[in-house]
Design an enzyme around this catalytic site. Structure first.
Site: not given
Length: 724
Positions: A282, A317, A376, A399, A559
């Site tokens: 990230w 994600c 997400h 997830d 984000y």
């Protein structure tokens, strides 16, 4: 004498044989071609015709089975069928079958196959009772026999090996190992007895058979989307998915259990603790791999992982969700990608997202630990949960983005969406974590010089503001927020929140006075390199005019809500008459934010203010818009006929685009291709033409993505209808 090192086995003393965990790598010599019976030997007998029965040829009838099982699209040499549904096979013998002949068809998966584990299925046709799989003789024509085989609806999913065995007197005579008769068995959303049965045909075609999609991104009031090529039918993808399960060392005999399989898949899609498929990143530094924004879809990622065994760099994600969706659909499990806007990521496991501000009203980034992601992405898979009360079956959250551990691994789910909606968080798996992502309260605190926190506002509707997925049969967004939560403030919603607290999810119960002042921020969508005009509205509900000492803070954020660069602080004062609203227009110029963007496109604005004793706060997240690539298609719109696609782009900015890579992909149309450009100067244009031959008929989509060192968010699509 000591045992040779190669024969030492760690399983000894615990298991009689090693637990089989490999589907694609097996002992080629499953059985001897002739296997004598264990009981007392008897002379070999022959049929009345004189010649011993033997097998000449085995045909798995792909032209018949694939359409019946909705597996025509798989680009693979072997047969692919779905469990719980009959498939045909034709066996040709050296002579016609007579009444005294006895034979069986044996299906094996993994090493050390065993009938008791469901890894060896011997389907008998000589009047003997056989295994749970059903077999019947459909027709006999001379030496040829057409057989119907029906695997059970809970059969193991994976790659099976096939043998035809003739019972010959004192033993069994088998066909030789033949890789051409291997076949793949998948979950079956068309079979009512299968745990993944989905009743609606349009949904089956969307959630199992559709190999393209869109993933929604951006911000609540400026939703954008990213095209994603799932490509579950492309060459090598099915083997790659099975290889991922092999890499997890999941026992073969558990792979018919969809709950265990999706849970293991959730862990294996990230590399956090098990050398899985994708490495999360990230940051803005992708020098050791590829930027998450550069991927067009799942195929390249899965093939790279299968070929190297090394986790692929990098993902965020939506990449985890896109690749996981491919794995699930490839194996026959109905699945879809979900986007939760304003997703809470709280590091203490409660229902409070704490945002901390200094006494002067500016954000206290040092002491704020929780974050609110702009969005997400996760997945839902359709499972009839026989381990839960009946009303909790249906869509289940899974997830693969590594966030926190579940039973020792970075994974999440399957968690019943119905259970989340009702706050019934006592059932497996990870319901409390998902519940918090969509239901947390945002608590605004002031921190004094001594570190004491004083809550001054609680926002109960900000988190999980809207939840989107792709609509069935179109690329439009479908708002499915109602499946996760009742209307905010309704009696059902209050009951759900109370129930969640009973299961240990702590909520905020601050007693705060009714505010007399409020503030909100609005803005029109803005293209990259354009000025931002913020409309800040102060509403005074009191009987007296109020003067507000206000502050605007502007930042570039990831984000995930984490600040990348802070670029603006602006103090201003506004007086608001009683029972009126006063609007203040604030301009943020492109020259202010552009030097701080890096590769991000999200701007985060916070207006704070003080009016007498009341503190005010409003937050606005904006996603800067970028231009699209232009794509055109020419040629004959027909399977296996040459066609051409042209991708073009003109740089509209006043700065050059450096180290440009352009990629095109279209499942069923063309494989992944790239072209590089060292620089695209301002106002300069590029054009790239490629030929391709469509493999599949029907509506298809091509997607192109362009990334460069100073801009990563440019893409384009074109849709075609291919004739057979």
């Amino acid at each position: 004498m000591s045992r040779p090192a190669k024969e030492s086995n760690t399983y000894r003393g615990r298991y009689a044989e090693p637990v089989p965990t490999s589907n694609l790598v097996n002992d080629e010599a499953d059985f001897p071609e002739f296997e004598p019976f264990d009981d007392e030997a008897t002379p070999r007998s022959y049929a009345p015709g004189g010649a011993a029965l033997s097998v000449v040829h085995v045909d798995l009838c792909q032209q018949i089975n694939k359409p019946n099982h909705n597996t025509v699209a798989y680009d693979i040499m072997n047969l692919v069928v779905r469990r719980g549904q009959e498939f045909l096979m034709r066996v040709t013998f050296n002579r016609p079958i007579t009444q005294g002949d006895d034979f069986q068809v044996e299906f094996l998966i993994g090493s050390n196959p065993s009938p008791s584990k469901g890894t060896l299925m011997a389907v008998a046709f000589g009047g003997r009772s056989g295994c749970p799989w059903l077999g019947r003789t459909l027709e006999m024509q001379g030496e040829s026999v057409m057989l119907g085989i029906t695997p059970t609806a809970n059969a193991i999913v994976g790659k099976f090996r096939t043998y035809v065995a003739v019972i010959a007197g004192n033993g069994i005579q088998r066909t030789r190992r033949d890789a051409k008769t291997d076949f793949y068995l998948l979950f079956n959303a068309w079979c009512p007895e299968d745990a993944v049965f989905l009743p609606d045909e349009a949904e089956r075609r969307e959630y199992v058979l559709n190999d393209t999609g869109v993933i929604f991104q951006g911000a609540v009031d400026a939703v954008s989307h990213r095209n994603w090529m799932f490509g579950q039918f492309e060459r090598g993808v099915l083997d790659a998915c099975i290889q991922i399960l092999d890499g997890s060392r999941m026992p073969i005999y558990n792979r018919g259990n969809v709950i265990q399989l999706v849970r293991m898949g959730s862990a294996m899609l990230n590399s956090q603790d098990d050398n899985g498929v994708l490495v999360g990143n990230w940051s803005d530094d992708y020098s050791m791999g590829r930027a998450p924004t550069s991927w067009t879809g799942s195929v390249q990622i899965l093939l790279q992982y299968a070929n190297t065994g090394v986790p692929v760099c990098f993902a965020q994600c939506w990449v985890f969700a896109g690749v996981f969706n491919t794995l699930l659909r490839c194996l026959g499990i109905p699945a879809r990608v979900i986007t939760n806007f304003n997703s809470a990521h709280d590091n203490t496991g409660n229902l409070k997202t704490d945002l901390i501000f200094k006494t002067d009203g500016t954000p206290d980034r040092r002491h704020t630990r929780d974050s609110i992601w702009n969005y997400h992405c996760w997945n839902e898979s359709w499972i009839n949960r026989h381990d839960l009360p009946p009303h909790l079956s249906g869509w289940q959250v899974v997830d693969a983005t590594p966030q926190e551990t579940s039973d020792g691994h970075y994974r999440c789910g399957p968690s019943s969406v119905a259970a989340i909606k009702d706050g019934v968080l006592c059932h497996p798996f990870d319901s409390g974590f998902v519940f918090a992502e969509v239901n947390s309260d945002v608590v605004f605190h002031k921190r004094d010089r001594y570190g004491t926190l004083s809550p001054y506002r609680v926002e109960k509707t900000h988190i999980g503001k809207v939840i989107y997925t792709k609509a069935v049969g179109s690329y439009a967004p479908w708002d499915i927020t109602f499946t996760y939560k009742y209307p905010e403030g309704s009696a059902e919603d209050n009951a759900t929140m109370g129930r969640a607290e009973e299961y240990g999810c702590e909520r905020d119960h601050s007693e705060l006075p009714e505010p007399q002042m409020s503030v909100s921020i609005s803005a029109e969508p803005v293209q990259l390199c354009q000025d931002v005009n913020l409309a800040v509205d102060f509403q005074n509900q009191s009987d007296l005019p109020k003067t507000v000492q206000a502050h605007l803070a502007g930042s570039v954020i990831f984000y995930t809500g984490v600040t990348a660069n802070h670029f603006k602080d602006h103090d201003f004062t506004v007086t608001v008459p009683a029972h009126q609203t006063e609007r203040v227009m604030l301009k943020v110029t492109a020259e202010e934010y552009m030097p701080h963007l890096g590769n991000q496109l999200s701007l985060h604005f916070v207006v704070t203010g003080q009016a007498d004793e009341q503190s005010l706060t409003a937050i606005k997240v904006m996603e800067l818009q970028t231009p699209d690539l232009t794509m055109t298609v020419s040629g004959q719109l027909q399977v296996q006929q040459e066609m051409f696609v042209t991708v073009s782009f003109t740089n509209p900015y006043n700065f050059p685009l450096q180290n440009v890579v352009l990629a095109i992909e279209g499942p069923g149309l063309m494989s992944y291709r790239t072209r590089s450009y060292s620089v695209i100067e301002p106002q300069a244009s590029i054009s790239w033409k490629e030929s391709f031959n469509p493999r599949l008929e029907g509506p298809r989509r091509l997607v192109a993505v362009m990334v460069c060192s100073n801009l990563r968010q440019i893409s384009g699509t074109t849709d075609v209808e291919i004739q057979a």
